[in-house]
Design a protein around this motif. Structure first.
Motif, short mmCIF file in Angstrom:
data_model
loop_
_atom_site.label_atom_id
_atom_site.label_comp_id
_atom_site.label_asym_id
_atom_site.label_seq_id
_atom_site.Cartn_x
_atom_site.Cartn_y
_atom_site.Cartn_z
N SER A 1 19.08 3.34 13.45
CA SER A 1 20.14 4.10 12.87
C SER A 1 21.03 5.13 13.80
CB SER A 1 19.32 5.07 11.71
OG SER A 1 18.84 6.52 12.75
N THR A 2 20.65 5.10 15.10
CA THR A 2 21.43 5.83 15.95
C THR A 2 21.77 5.10 17.27
OG1 THR A 2 21.18 7.79 17.28
CG2 THR A 2 19.16 6.92 16.56
N VAL A 3 22.64 5.34 17.90
CA VAL A 3 22.90 4.92 19.42
C VAL A 3 22.51 6.22 20.40
CG1 VAL A 3 24.41 3.22 18.80
CG2 VAL A 3 25.42 5.34 19.12
N LEU B 1 7.26 2.37 10.89
CA LEU B 1 8.14 2.17 9.76
C LEU B 1 9.47 3.16 9.98
CD1 LEU B 1 6.00 1.22 6.52
CD2 LEU B 1 7.73 -0.06 7.72
N PHE B 2 8.81 4.57 10.17
CA PHE B 2 9.65 5.43 10.28
C PHE B 2 10.37 5.45 11.65
CE2 PHE B 2 8.03 6.89 6.55
CZ PHE B 2 8.00 8.28 6.38
N MET C 1 11.15 -3.50 4.92
CA MET C 1 11.45 -2.63 3.58
C MET C 1 10.30 -2.84 2.77
SD MET C 1 13.96 -0.52 4.30
CE MET C 1 15.15 -0.32 5.97
N ARG D 1 17.47 6.38 20.48
CA ARG D 1 17.14 4.92 20.35
C ARG D 1 16.36 4.33 21.35
NH1 ARG D 1 19.93 0.30 18.39
NH2 ARG D 1 19.56 -1.57 20.14
N THR D 2 16.69 4.60 22.47
CA THR D 2 15.85 4.17 23.61
C THR D 2 14.37 4.44 23.60
OG1 THR D 2 18.06 4.51 24.89
CG2 THR D 2 16.10 3.77 26.19
N ALA E 1 14.60 9.50 7.98
CA ALA E 1 14.42 8.88 9.48
C ALA E 1 15.40 7.84 9.51
CB ALA E 1 13.05 8.34 9.17
N ALA E 2 15.94 7.11 8.27
CA ALA E 2 16.50 6.23 8.33
C ALA E 2 18.08 6.52 8.41
CB ALA E 2 16.57 5.38 7.43
N PHE F 1 6.86 -0.98 3.10
CA PHE F 1 7.17 0.55 2.50
C PHE F 1 7.20 0.55 1.27
CE2 PHE F 1 9.34 4.41 1.59
CZ PHE F 1 8.51 5.22 2.33
N VAL G 1 13.21 2.43 11.35
CA VAL G 1 14.25 2.68 10.69
C VAL G 1 15.10 3.72 11.31
CG1 VAL G 1 13.80 1.83 8.37
CG2 VAL G 1 13.38 4.32 9.05
N GLY G 2 14.39 4.49 12.12
CA GLY G 2 15.13 5.60 12.95
C GLY G 2 15.76 4.95 14.17
N PRO H 1 22.60 3.82 25.76
CA PRO H 1 22.01 3.36 24.47
C PRO H 1 22.96 2.97 23.48
CG PRO H 1 21.86 5.75 24.71
CD PRO H 1 22.49 5.29 26.21
N ALA H 2 24.36 3.34 23.62
CA ALA H 2 25.27 2.70 22.66
C ALA H 2 25.65 1.33 22.93
CB ALA H 2 26.37 3.62 22.58
N ARG I 1 15.65 -11.29 12.72
CA ARG I 1 16.18 -9.97 12.67
C ARG I 1 16.19 -9.53 11.27
NH1 ARG I 1 19.18 -5.81 16.43
NH2 ARG I 1 20.51 -5.00 14.82
N LEU J 1 4.08 2.35 -0.78
CA LEU J 1 4.55 3.43 -1.83
C LEU J 1 3.59 3.03 -2.98
CD1 LEU J 1 8.37 4.18 -1.74
CD2 LEU J 1 6.22 5.67 -0.83
N LEU K 1 2.88 3.75 9.05
CA LEU K 1 3.72 4.73 8.68
C LEU K 1 4.73 5.15 9.57
CD1 LEU K 1 2.22 6.94 5.68
CD2 LEU K 1 4.20 5.37 5.45
N LEU L 1 4.91 10.63 -3.59
CA LEU L 1 5.88 9.33 -3.60
C LEU L 1 7.29 9.94 -3.23
CD1 LEU L 1 4.32 6.59 -6.03
CD2 LEU L 1 3.52 7.34 -3.71
N LEU M 1 20.22 -1.94 29.41
CA LEU M 1 18.94 -1.25 29.24
C LEU M 1 17.87 -2.33 29.37
CD1 LEU M 1 19.18 1.69 26.75
CD2 LEU M 1 19.60 1.66 29.29
N ARG N 1 25.14 9.68 11.52
CA ARG N 1 24.73 9.42 12.52
C ARG N 1 25.76 8.02 13.18
NH1 ARG N 1 18.61 8.45 11.69
NH2 ARG N 1 18.29 10.61 10.99
N LEU N 2 26.00 8.02 14.43
CA LEU N 2 26.83 6.91 14.90
C LEU N 2 25.91 5.75 14.93
CD1 LEU N 2 29.38 5.64 15.78
CD2 LEU N 2 28.89 6.84 18.18
N ARG N 3 26.27 4.69 14.20
CA ARG N 3 25.33 3.82 14.29
C ARG N 3 25.85 2.60 15.32
NH1 ARG N 3 21.71 2.47 10.07
NH2 ARG N 3 21.09 4.51 8.91
N PHE O 1 11.45 9.31 4.57
CA PHE O 1 11.85 7.71 5.16
C PHE O 1 13.30 7.72 5.11
CE2 PHE O 1 12.46 2.97 4.56
CZ PHE O 1 11.72 2.59 5.48
#
Lengths: 359, 192
Positions: B35-37, B27-28, B146, B41-42, A29-30, B149, B31-32, A325-326, B138, B153, B24, A19, A310, A37-39, A26
């Motif tokens: 988390s990014t631009v 979910l990955f 979440m 992302r695209t 990945a997040a 997930f 969140v991925g 993408p930004a 959203r 678990l 799974l 677990l 996009l 990372r730039l969010r 996870f």
């Protein structure tokens, strides 16, 4: 009740381990673990810090006006892209004129972006959205530079002005931004949205029906003749002069622009919005945009959507420009924030001239 | 061979593991992508949308099979709190398997985003373009993802507890091999 023997303890430990590993993957990945990372939220946070938080408004280009019209394709675009929009036909359009910055009540008489955002709907329902600016180039090439630029030029709460030392440090590292500012100062500015050319900023890929890819940028060139404004008098103009002007023009006649597609040649940069392509590139006029109606944002349909560059029909695809993408992510983040707030729906709602734009 | 009452039908077991991988991965990816631009992302969003609709379709098939064939009974000696936790978590898993893709689809509809799956294939909107609704959906999509997930678990932890500690045949009820369901014995190391 449970008899905890050594083998059982080891097995429980193994379960915990499984677990833990899954949770760690996870978290990776997040992006909850380093490296940073730039969010999208970071970009929008930088905009809010720069211009203040104005609930209910877009975090960039906060001041705007909804418009409606149509796009008439002349069929030339079909040689470059298989997108349905380029078949010889008329497509409905909604859009938005706006001025740059995150302050919804900022006066129009300043050196800021003037923008045209459009959503074109094809006969098959696919949409082509875009947010164009009145400059062929952008001040930054990457999302990180955008955030750094916002932070460097954020007004100091004590003086109300950006810290010159921070600005200088930023500019020294970003000659492309310096070049943009110089370009903006030296280039004549038009008197109206109506006689302004609007540019795609980023490069895109057009895919034709043989599968061939064309690297392109595009612009909307006005039928209304260009007329330069005296930049020295900008500050003395009425606060909403640009919007009032375009509303008044639209009550008389539709306004028209030609969609000009510029085709790159090998070696032209497609991932750098701060550079222009040589002036001798092939240009194709693919159709005419006619805007015939303006509506303030509380009455129009432009407020609750994003002009995410996009959102593209099949036959148009993103280039390798890292800004795309930004832009997409930041627009979505701004939408989620403003839609959850109860703000004034439009900066122009109380403008006397804008009342004429109501249905 | 096993009797029908001790294991799920083969099609159902296949579907369970296929969906486990899809959900799974989903979910990955989810969140991925937020988390990014970067260009990831695209790429991830273009994967997230069709995969979500695939999961929705698989969930519908799975529910039909589940309703047609009753689940094998839990071991008679399973304590009541664990029994209730099992039923509740399974119910939540089913609810979320449907809710997440539908909320995602409705969220994009409310935000005015076309739900483009691949090529020119676009799903119709299932909600009106509505600002506050978009924000709400959203947030709901994020919170429920979440939650999903977390339940996965717990589900995996409980399944492994059955497999490795209780060794009561519950794990074998869902595995793909020819696993004979073991009867609970006092030699499991976990004495009731």
């Amino acid at each position: 009740m449970t008899r905890l023997t050594l083998p059982v303890a080891l097995r429980l430990l193994a379960i915990g381990g499984v677990l833990l590993v899954l949770s760690a993957v996870f978290a990776i990945a997040a992006g909850w673990l380093p490296p940073h990372r730039l969010r999208a939220a970071t970009i929008v946070d930088a905009l809010e810090a720069h211009d203040g938080r104005h609930p209910g408004f877009r975090r960039a280009h906060a001041k705007g006006l909804c418009i409606e019209g149509s796009f008439s394709s002349n069929g030339n675009g079909a040689l470059l892209s298989k997108a349905g929009i380029f078949a010889k036909s008329d497509s409905p359009v909604i859009g938005r004129f706006s001025t740059g910055g995150g302050q919804p009540y900022a006066a129009d008489g300043r050196l800021a972006f003037r923008s045209l955002a459009l959503s074109l709907t094809q006969a098959d329902g696919e949409q082509w959205r875009m947010a164009l600016d009145d400059t062929p180039i952008f001040p930054v090439a990457t999302p990180q530079a955008f955030v750094d630029f916002q932070r460097a030029t954020t007004p100091d709460p004590k003086t109300g002005k950006p810290d010159p030392a921070l600005v200088d440090t930023y500019m020294a590292e970003h000659p492309e931004t310096r070049a943009f500012v110089r370009w903006q100062q030296d280039t004549p500015l038009s008197t109206s949205f109506a006689n302004e050319t609007f540019y795609s900023i980023n490069a895109f890929r057009f895919i034709d029906d043989t599968g061939k890819t064309w690297m392109v940028r595009w612009s909307f060139e006005p039928e209304t003749p260009f007329e330069a404004i005296d930049k020295a008098t900008l500050g003395a103009r009425p606060a909403n002069f640009l919007f009032d002007d375009v509303i008044a023009r639209l009550t008389r006649n539709p306004l028209r622009w030609h969609l000009i597609v510029t085709i790159a040649e090998p070696g032209d940069p497609t991932d750098d919005a701060t550079t222009v392509w040589p002036a001798n590139r092939n240009r194709v006029d693919v159709g005419t945009l006619a805007i015939d109606r303006a509506l303030t944002e509380e009455n129009g349909d432009c407020r609750s959507i994003t002009f995410d560059p996009l959102i593209l029909p099949s036959g148009i695809a993103p280039s390798d420009d890292p800004l795309l993408p930004a832009r997409s992510g930041a627009y979505a983040s701004s939408l989620a924030r403003r839609d959850g707030e109860h703000g004034k729906p439009s900066a122009l709602a109380d403008d006397p001239e804008a009342r004429r734009a109501r249905p | 061979m096993t009797s029908p009452a001790t294991r799920f039908p083969l099609a159902f077991r296949l579907l369970h593991w296929l969906m486990a991988i899809c959900i799974l991965a989903m979910l990955f990816i989810g969140v991925g992508m937020v988390s990014t631009v970067s260009e990831m992302r695209t790429w991830l969003i273009d994967l997230h949308k069709p995969l979500g609709i695939l999961i929705l379709c698989l969930a519908a098939i799975r529910l039909c099979i589940r309703l047609a064939y009753p689940a094998p009974a839990l071991p008679a000696d399973l304590p009541i709190p664990q029994r209730m936790a099992a039923h509740l978590s399974h119910l939540l898993l089913y609810v979320l398997m449907f809710a997440l893709p539908i909320i995602g689809w409705a969220m994009l509809s409310a935000g005015g985003y076309p739900v483009q799956l691949f090529g020119t294939f676009v799903l119709p909107p299932i909600a009106p373009i509505d600002g506050p609704l978009f924000t709400f959906l959203r947030q709901a999509h994020t919170v429920l993802a979440m939650t999903l997930f977390a339940i996965i678990l717990a589900h995996l932890g409980a399944a492994l507890f059955h497999a490795w500690v209780r060794r009561d045949g519950v794990w074998q009820a869902m595995t793909l091999g020819h696993g004979q369901r073991r009867l609970p014995t006092s030699s499991t190391g976990y004495a009731p």
